[in-house]
Design a protein around this motif. Sequence first.
Motif, PDB file in Angstrom:
ATOM      1  N   VAL A  95      56.332  60.328  57.009  1.00  0.00           N
ATOM      2  CA  VAL A  95      56.540  59.141  57.847  1.00  0.00           C
ATOM      3  C   VAL A  95      55.325  58.210  57.795  1.00  0.00           C
ATOM      4  N   VAL A  96      54.130  58.752  57.832  1.00  0.00           N
ATOM      5  CA  VAL A  96      52.925  57.912  57.817  1.00  0.00           C
ATOM      6  C   VAL A  96      52.761  57.153  56.504  1.00  0.00           C
ATOM      7  N   SER A  97      53.462  57.565  55.461  1.00  0.00           N
ATOM      8  CA  SER A  97      53.351  56.871  54.169  1.00  0.00           C
ATOM      9  C   SER A  97      54.039  55.509  54.184  1.00  0.00           C
ATOM     10  N   VAL A  98      54.788  55.172  55.251  1.00  0.00           N
ATOM     11  CA  VAL A  98      55.413  53.845  55.307  1.00  0.00           C
ATOM     12  C   VAL A  98      54.358  52.748  55.256  1.00  0.00           C
ATOM     13  N   TRP A  99      53.144  53.037  55.688  1.00  0.00           N
ATOM     14  CA  TRP A  99      52.087  52.024  55.710  1.00  0.00           C
ATOM     15  C   TRP A  99      51.511  51.760  54.325  1.00  0.00           C
ATOM     16  N   GLN A 100      51.934  52.553  53.317  1.00  0.00           N
ATOM     17  CA  GLN A 100      51.544  52.282  51.922  1.00  0.00           C
ATOM     18  C   GLN A 100      52.326  51.108  51.351  1.00  0.00           C
ATOM     19  N   ILE A 101      53.451  50.783  51.965  1.00  0.00           N
ATOM     20  CA  ILE A 101      54.297  49.701  51.460  1.00  0.00           C
ATOM     21  C   ILE A 101      53.519  48.398  51.551  1.00  0.00           C
ATOM     22  N   GLU A 102      53.460  47.698  50.422  1.00  0.00           N
ATOM     23  CA  GLU A 102      52.703  46.453  50.357  1.00  0.00           C
ATOM     24  C   GLU A 102      53.546  45.317  50.909  1.00  0.00           C
ATOM     25  N   ARG A 103      53.141  44.796  52.038  1.00  0.00           N
ATOM     26  CA  ARG A 103      53.922  43.828  52.785  1.00  0.00           C
ATOM     27  C   ARG A 103      53.663  42.379  52.378  1.00  0.00           C
ATOM     28  N   ARG A 104      52.845  42.156  51.390  1.00  0.00           N
ATOM     29  CA  ARG A 104      52.441  40.803  50.982  1.00  0.00           C
ATOM     30  C   ARG A 104      53.645  39.871  50.818  1.00  0.00           C
ATOM     31  N   GLU A 105      53.518  38.656  51.402  1.00  0.00           N
ATOM     32  CA  GLU A 105      54.604  37.676  51.310  1.00  0.00           C
ATOM     33  C   GLU A 105      54.097  36.295  51.719  1.00  0.00           C
ATOM     34  N   ILE A 106      54.572  35.283  51.019  1.00  0.00           N
ATOM     35  CA  ILE A 106      54.345  33.895  51.420  1.00  0.00           C
ATOM     36  C   ILE A 106      55.606  33.436  52.135  1.00  0.00           C
ATOM     37  N   VAL A 107      55.452  33.002  53.366  1.00  0.00           N
ATOM     38  CA  VAL A 107      56.576  32.530  54.175  1.00  0.00           C
ATOM     39  C   VAL A 107      56.420  31.031  54.372  1.00  0.00           C
ATOM     40  N   GLN A 108      57.514  30.309  54.116  1.00  0.00           N
ATOM     41  CA  GLN A 108      57.465  28.857  54.308  1.00  0.00           C
ATOM     42  C   GLN A 108      58.467  28.355  55.344  1.00  0.00           C
ATOM     43  N   HIS A 152      63.232  26.198  60.427  1.00  0.00           N
ATOM     44  CA  HIS A 152      62.037  25.405  60.706  1.00  0.00           C
ATOM     45  C   HIS A 152      60.980  25.697  59.644  1.00  0.00           C
ATOM     46  N   SER A 153      60.200  24.698  59.308  1.00  0.00           N
ATOM     47  CA  SER A 153      59.080  24.890  58.380  1.00  0.00           C
ATOM     48  C   SER A 153      57.925  25.543  59.128  1.00  0.00           C
ATOM     49  N   GLU A 154      57.456  26.645  58.578  1.00  0.00           N
ATOM     50  CA  GLU A 154      56.271  27.340  59.085  1.00  0.00           C
ATOM     51  C   GLU A 154      55.680  28.087  57.915  1.00  0.00           C
ATOM     52  N   PHE A 155      54.369  28.058  57.794  1.00  0.00           N
ATOM     53  CA  PHE A 155      53.715  28.707  56.659  1.00  0.00           C
ATOM     54  C   PHE A 155      52.904  29.910  57.129  1.00  0.00           C
ATOM     55  N   TYR A 156      53.128  31.031  56.444  1.00  0.00           N
ATOM     56  CA  TYR A 156      52.348  32.247  56.658  1.00  0.00           C
ATOM     57  C   TYR A 156      52.024  32.853  55.298  1.00  0.00           C
ATOM     58  N   ASP A 157      50.800  33.282  55.147  1.00  0.00           N
ATOM     59  CA  ASP A 157      50.398  34.029  53.956  1.00  0.00           C
ATOM     60  C   ASP A 157      50.092  35.445  54.442  1.00  0.00           C
ATOM     61  N   THR A 158      51.139  36.270  54.466  1.00  0.00           N
ATOM     62  CA  THR A 158      51.006  37.638  54.957  1.00  0.00           C
ATOM     63  C   THR A 158      50.429  38.497  53.837  1.00  0.00           C
TER      64      THR A 158
END
Length: 177
Positions: free
Chosen positions: A14-27, A40-46
Amino acid sequence: MQTIEIRPLTRDEVVSVWQIERREIVQEVYRFTDGRLQLHSEFYDTRDWPEGEPELYTPILLECYDHGGTFTGAFAGGKLVAVAVVDARPVTDYPQYRQLSFLHVSHDWRGRGLASRLYRKSMQIVKEQGAEGFYISSTSTRHTVEFYLHQGGHPIEQPDQKLYALEPDDIHLIHQF
């Protein structure tokens, strides 16, 4: 192409879920206003998981596991690259539904149908357990909300009070099977 193994997670995994690379550009993000979704337009660089989230949510995930939650993972070369988690406990205001509480795919594995495969597998499991559908508290990003809409979810006017209190900015959806 690397082989993908879809299987249940063990409690120790279960703790291995945090290995998932969540990187994403949200616009763009959705808001549910006046009974409809509005973009709506919103920018996030996760770049990663929010600070403190693994520490906060690991005990919650383990409690979900201990109560019979369904943890289905996609593994590539022995590494977890995607996971879906469904809580086995009824949703408070929608007891005929089970919450799809966690669905993430590592950045480099997106676009290969893993989320859809895990969603369908989770749906099959909870159908067999007698649930009528999923309750989904989705992040508001365009990509995520549109994924759930494509799977058959639809926004609800009256969210579960408990889940809404935890995530008031989320888009709350129901997918009746």
